[in-house]
Design an enzyme around this catalytic site. Structure first.
Site, PDB file in Angstrom:
ATOM      1  CE  LYS A 204       9.542   5.895   7.831  1.00 52.54           C
ATOM      2  NZ  LYS A 204       8.327   5.278   8.337  1.00 52.54           N
ATOM      3  NE  ARG A 214       3.983  10.434   5.341  1.00 56.10           N
ATOM      4  CZ  ARG A 214       4.882  11.389   5.591  1.00 56.10           C
ATOM      5  NH1 ARG A 214       4.602  12.655   5.315  1.00 56.10           N
ATOM      6  NH2 ARG A 214       6.051  11.075   6.102  1.00 56.10           N
ATOM      7  CE  LYS A 259       9.649   4.003   4.229  1.00 53.70           C
ATOM      8  NZ  LYS A 259       8.643   3.882   5.221  1.00 53.70           N
ATOM      9  CB  SER A 285       4.537   5.140  -2.115  1.00 57.25           C
ATOM     10  OG  SER A 285       4.878   6.221  -1.258  1.00 57.25           O
ATOM     11  CE1 TYR A 324       3.628  -0.195  -1.542  1.00 57.88           C
ATOM     12  CE2 TYR A 324       5.527   1.168  -2.115  1.00 57.88           C
ATOM     13  CZ  TYR A 324       4.561   0.787  -1.209  1.00 57.88           C
ATOM     14  OH  TYR A 324       4.519   1.370   0.028  1.00 57.88           O
TER      15      TYR A 324
HETATM   16  C1  PBG Z   1       4.734   4.466   8.496  1.00 59.49           C
HETATM   17  C2  PBG Z   1       5.389   4.130   7.207  1.00 59.49           C
HETATM   18  C3  PBG Z   1       5.592   4.982   6.119  1.00 59.49           C
HETATM   19  C4  PBG Z   1       6.079   4.196   5.074  1.00 59.49           C
HETATM   20  C5  PBG Z   1       6.213   2.896   5.571  1.00 59.49           C
HETATM   21  N1  PBG Z   1       5.798   2.872   6.908  1.00 59.49           N
HETATM   22  C6  PBG Z   1       5.242   6.408   5.914  1.00 59.49           C
HETATM   23  C7  PBG Z   1       5.782   7.460   6.774  1.00 59.49           C
HETATM   24  O1  PBG Z   1       6.741   7.277   7.528  1.00 59.49           O
HETATM   25  O2  PBG Z   1       5.195   8.541   6.714  1.00 59.49           O
HETATM   26  C8  PBG Z   1       6.360   4.693   3.689  1.00 59.49           C
HETATM   27  C9  PBG Z   1       6.318   3.683   2.592  1.00 59.49           C
HETATM   28  C10 PBG Z   1       6.186   4.220   1.214  1.00 59.49           C
HETATM   29  O3  PBG Z   1       6.202   5.447   0.967  1.00 59.49           O
HETATM   30  O4  PBG Z   1       6.062   3.391   0.300  1.00 59.49           O
HETATM   31  N2  PBG Z   1       5.453   4.681   9.615  1.00 59.49           N
END
Ligand code: PBG
Length: 337
Positions: A204, A214, A259, A285, A324
């Site tokens: 990640k 967020r 991710k 997202s 999504y």
């Molecule tokens: C939280 C989390 C995040 C996403 C999934 N779980 C955001 C982050 O790490 O700030 C992002 C998913 C997306 O942007 O669609 N830990």
């Protein structure tokens, strides 16, 4: 003697197989199916009616009630799993995010209800504290705002246990603390939850593509100007991702994830080839809204670009995609069959 002249005819005509629809279909190497998708959904307690997320066109924060028809649609379309993300009331947010471990909290209630109504639909829960912390970080912070690893894991373990006891099929740590997969596995096994699967957000990255998410979980303003660089991977790094995946597998991950998605397909391919584990990509997202925004301007054909993007994840080695677009794509696949 060899002739120095080029051959009169091409020795291979690769266009031969591309000529007709039937011949193209026959040699198609990768395919999309609704079984490839995990559908991320946002849930909230405050309002009964779904609330549109401004930065994610077509995405809503659902109440438990308004989520039920969405879950039903997933079942009908053959989408195997949905992933739940909470938008928590701001008055429940604290520095330690302890609401994440409340067995009567929003997520456990949603899980129980969904499992009751749709037992065949897989439920995945995000294990991280950012929707619950007043500062918007994924863990517990010290006086300098630094996210503390081992102290955070103690809360994450309880969060994962709460989700699993409510009936979650998958717990998905997305926090990037070191050693959390093993410690989560341990607490699940200690409670005889041996069939609860762990989807590890292993590779990640500290990405700016998460912005709209967020907004959806309501952590943007809590996070303010701070960032997640001290725990998520630097987008410049490749080898580090393999160390993360190796550690998570060694600690007991059942599935691993890369991710964001499209900008990280190189990492996805290498992770799949190197570890041969069920490997997933999260089309995040920011990626989703880029396609929507360009399409809204009439600059791209949305559905064509969406389906191409999803297929590219498969070509790059993904066993499945969190997206999504899952419902939209599954509907299109139904029509195409
Ligand atoms: C939280 C989390 C995040 C996403 C999934 N779980 C955001 C982050 O790490 O700030 C992002 C998913 C997306 O942007 O669609 N830990």
């Amino acid at each position: 003697m060899y002739s120095l002249l080029p051959p009169k005819y091409p020795t291979q005509r690769l266009r031969r197989n591309r000529r007709d629809d039937f011949s193209r279909r026959l040699v198609q190497e990768n395919h999309l199916s609704p079984s490839d998708f995990i559908y991320p959904v946002f849930v909230q307690d405050e309002q009964k009616e779904p609330v549109a997320v401004a930065s994610l066109p077509g995405v809503f924060r659902h109440s438990i009630e308004s989520l039920l028809p969405v879950a039903e649609e997933c079942v009908k379309l053959g989408i195997p799993v949905i992933a739940l993300f909470p938008a928590v009331d701001s008055n429940l947010k604290t520095p330690d995010g302890i609401e994440a471990c409340n067995p009567d909290g929003l997520i456990p209630r949603v899980v129980e209800r969904l499992k009751k109504e749709f037992p065949a639909l897989g439920i995945m829960c995000d294990v991280a504290l950012d929707p619950y912390t007043s500062h918007g970080q994924d863990g517990i912070i010290d006086e300098n705002g630094y996210v503390l690893n081992d102290e955070t894991i103690e809360v994450l373990r309880k969060q994962a246990l709460t989700q699993a006891q409510a009936g979650a099929d998958y717990v998905a740590p997305s926090d990037m603390m070191d050693g959390r997969i093993g410690r989560v596995r341990e607490i699940l096994d200690d409670h005889d939850l041996i069939y609860t699967k762990i989807m590890a957000y292993s590779a990640k990255y500290a990405s700016s593509f998460y912005g709209p998410f967020r907004d959806a979980v309501g952590s943007t303003s809590n996070l303010g100007k701070s960032n997640k660089f001290t725990y998520q991977i630097d987008p410049a790094n490749r080898l580090e991702a393999f160390h993360e995946v190796a550690a998570d597998i060694q600690e007991g991950a059942d599935l691993v994830m890369v991710k964001p998605g499209l900008p990280y397909l190189d990492i996805l391919r290498e992770v799949k080839d190197m570890f041969a584990k069920p490997t997933f990509a999260y089309q995040v997202s920011g990626e989703y809204c880029m396609l929507k925004a360009a399409a809204a301007n009439g600059w791209i054909n949305h559905n064509a670009v969406m389906m191409e993007s999803l297929l590219c994840f498969k070509r790059a080695g993904a066993d499945g995609i969190l997206t999504y677009s899952a419902i939209e794509a599954a509907k299109l696949l139904k029509v195409m069959l």
